[in-house]
Design a protein around this motif. Structure first.
Motif: not given
Length: 125
Positions: A67-75
């Motif tokens: 469900r969440t693997r394609d949400i971009p993560i910005v550190f």
């Protein structure tokens, strides 16, 4: 996600007036619980230095879920973007970095880009 409420307040002040809805979390487990809700997240802003489960570990959990693997993560990080941290963050699934203290323009521009991409994906799909 940030363990310091004042950092969450800054992000809310920068993004809220521009129409972005933020969901705040102060720990990795709290963020993972929030991501269980069927909300359409455009991006995840994630602090690296967290007590218990750090940002890298949280990102790995996010990437492991369908469900969440394609949400971009910005550190969003105060530890810099030297090659060791960059390699570890990108290995955990980071799309980008924002150094602390944050540049308001950079935060708004990056989030706006991810929101637009999210809207385009939703309109196609």
């Amino acid at each position: 996600m940030d363990d310091r409420p004042e950092n969450l307040t800054v992000l809310e002040a920068l993004l809220g007036p521009h129409g972005h809805q933020l969901v705040s979390a102060t720990s990795g487990p709290e963020a993972l619980r929030a991501l269980m809700e069927p909300d359409g997240y455009a991006a995840i802003l994630l602090d690296v230095q967290m007590p218990g489960m750090d940002g890298y570990e949280t990102a790995a959990h996010i990437r492991s879920r369908a469900r969440t693997r394609d949400i971009p993560i910005v550190f969003v990080t105060a530890i810099g973007s030297d090659s060791d941290h960059a390699m570890r963050a990108y290995a955990a699934g980071a799309a980008d970095f924002i150094p602390k203290p944050v540049d308001p323009w950079a935060v708004r521009a990056k989030v706006a880009s991810f929101v637009e991409l999210h809207r385009e994906r939703r309109s196609r799909g």
